[in-house]
Design a protein around this motif. Sequence first.
Motif, mmCIF file in Angstrom:
data_model
loop_
_atom_site.group_PDB
_atom_site.id
_atom_site.type_symbol
_atom_site.label_atom_id
_atom_site.label_comp_id
_atom_site.label_asym_id
_atom_site.label_seq_id
_atom_site.Cartn_x
_atom_site.Cartn_y
_atom_site.Cartn_z
ATOM 1 N N VAL A 1 33.227 40.868 42.212
ATOM 2 C CA VAL A 1 32.637 41.883 41.324
ATOM 3 C C VAL A 1 33.753 42.786 40.816
ATOM 4 O O VAL A 1 34.598 43.254 41.591
ATOM 5 N N SER A 2 33.753 43.017 39.504
ATOM 6 C CA SER A 2 34.715 43.939 38.892
ATOM 7 C C SER A 2 33.941 45.022 38.139
ATOM 8 O O SER A 2 33.089 44.724 37.305
ATOM 9 N N ARG A 3 34.258 46.270 38.466
ATOM 10 C CA ARG A 3 33.594 47.407 37.832
ATOM 11 C C ARG A 3 34.659 48.260 37.130
ATOM 12 O O ARG A 3 35.631 48.679 37.756
ATOM 13 N N SER A 4 34.464 48.499 35.826
ATOM 14 C CA SER A 4 35.437 49.268 35.050
ATOM 15 C C SER A 4 34.756 50.456 34.380
ATOM 16 O O SER A 4 33.634 50.337 33.871
ATOM 17 N N ASN B 1 37.640 46.522 42.128
ATOM 18 C CA ASN B 1 37.350 45.111 42.370
ATOM 19 C C ASN B 1 36.877 44.875 43.803
ATOM 20 O O ASN B 1 37.377 45.496 44.746
ATOM 21 N N SER B 2 35.903 43.952 43.922
ATOM 22 C CA SER B 2 35.453 43.476 45.233
ATOM 23 C C SER B 2 35.771 41.984 45.330
ATOM 24 O O SER B 2 35.683 41.258 44.332
ATOM 25 N N THR C 1 31.084 43.130 35.984
ATOM 26 C CA THR C 1 31.106 41.674 35.838
ATOM 27 C C THR C 1 31.129 41.040 37.226
ATOM 28 O O THR C 1 31.925 41.440 38.078
ATOM 29 N N SER C 2 30.242 40.072 37.425
ATOM 30 C CA SER C 2 30.182 39.365 38.716
ATOM 31 C C SER C 2 30.544 37.899 38.500
ATOM 32 O O SER C 2 30.295 37.330 37.427
ATOM 33 N N TYR C 3 31.130 37.268 39.517
ATOM 34 C CA TYR C 3 31.642 35.902 39.416
ATOM 35 C C TYR C 3 31.052 35.044 40.523
ATOM 36 O O TYR C 3 30.835 35.525 41.641
ATOM 37 N N GLY D 1 28.502 36.747 35.029
ATOM 38 C CA GLY D 1 27.535 37.549 34.286
ATOM 39 C C GLY D 1 28.035 38.971 34.203
ATOM 40 O O GLY D 1 28.773 39.436 35.085
ATOM 41 N N GLY D 2 27.666 39.655 33.130
ATOM 42 C CA GLY D 2 28.184 41.012 32.977
ATOM 43 C C GLY D 2 27.251 41.925 32.203
ATOM 44 O O GLY D 2 26.437 41.474 31.387
#
Length: 300
Positions: A34-37, A21-22, A54-56, A68-69
Motif C-alpha cells: 500500500v502506498s499513500r501520498s 509505504n506499507s 494505491t494498493s498492490y 487499485g487506487g
Amino acid sequence: MDGVVDADEMVVQTTTFETFNSYQILLGQAMLSVSRSESATRTPLTQTTTTSVTSYQYNARGQLIGAGGTATGSTTTVVWNDADQDGVMEPGERVPQTTTFNTTNAYRIMAGQAMVSEARTSSLSANGNVRTETLNITQYRYSADGVLIGATGTSTGTTITTVWNDADLDGVMDAGERVGQTTTFTTQSEYRILQGQAMVVRSDTHSVAVAGAATTVTDTRMNYQYNALGVLIGATGSTQGTTTTLVKNEPDGGSGGLVSQTSTFTTSNVYRISQGQAVVLRSTTHTVAADSLTRLLTNA
C-alpha cells in the motif's frame, strides 16, 4: 497578450508531497502493498490538495498481478467578487471558490509495472449561486513495453444556477422565489502525448440549458496549442447554438396560444493563457433571431 511565451511570462507552480509505504514479505523480499501520498500544488491563485492511496496484489511467486487506487482532494481558486459593483478590486472582495473531487483508478500490469488504464473522477463545484456536478472518464493506451501512446476522455455533468423569479412582480425577493435553472452537458476530449503526459488538444461539448420558457442547445469546440515542453501556449474556441422561447401569440387580440421564437447564434473567442489556463479575453457573437413576425440580425 501577444501570444508569445516571453521570459517573464513563465510562472512557477510548486508541488510538495509526502509518501507513506506499507510492505509485505514474499519469498524473502519486501514487496510494496500500500502506498499513500499526500500532496499540495500551489500557484499564485490556486491551491490543490490531494490524498492518493494505491494498493498492490501479488501471486505466490511475488509477481505483481493487480493494483487499485483512489484519490480525493479539493482545489481552491481565489476570484474577485465585486460586491459593491464599483469596478474596483477592494480589500475583502477576493473570495475562494472550491471544487472537491474523488478519483478511482483502474490498472493493467505491463512489464511488471502497474499502469493506469482508466480514471473516473467525480467532482462538485460550488460557486456562489452556481453548483456543478461532473463525471470525467479518461482511458489510456500503452505500447507493448508500457509507454503511454494515447488517451480519450468523456465528461458528463449538470450545472444548476439559482436565480430570482419575481412571480408576484412586487420587486421583493419573497420566500419560494429562488428557482433553479439547469444545464446538462457532455464533452468528448482528444489527447496528444507530450513529455509522457496526455494533454487535451481538442474538446467538443454539447449542452442543453433550460431557463423558464427558453431552451438553449449549444455545441462548443476548443483547440489547444502547446510548445515542445508540453506548456500550454494558446487556445481557440467557438460555439454554435439555438435558443427556442415560448411566447404567447394573440393575432386577433383574443385568447391566443403559445408559439416558438427561435434564434441561432455563433460565438468566437480570443484567449490568453493565465496561470496555465486558457482564459477568455474577447468574445464576439453573431445572432439571427426569427419568429413568424420578425427577423432580427445583431452583432455583439
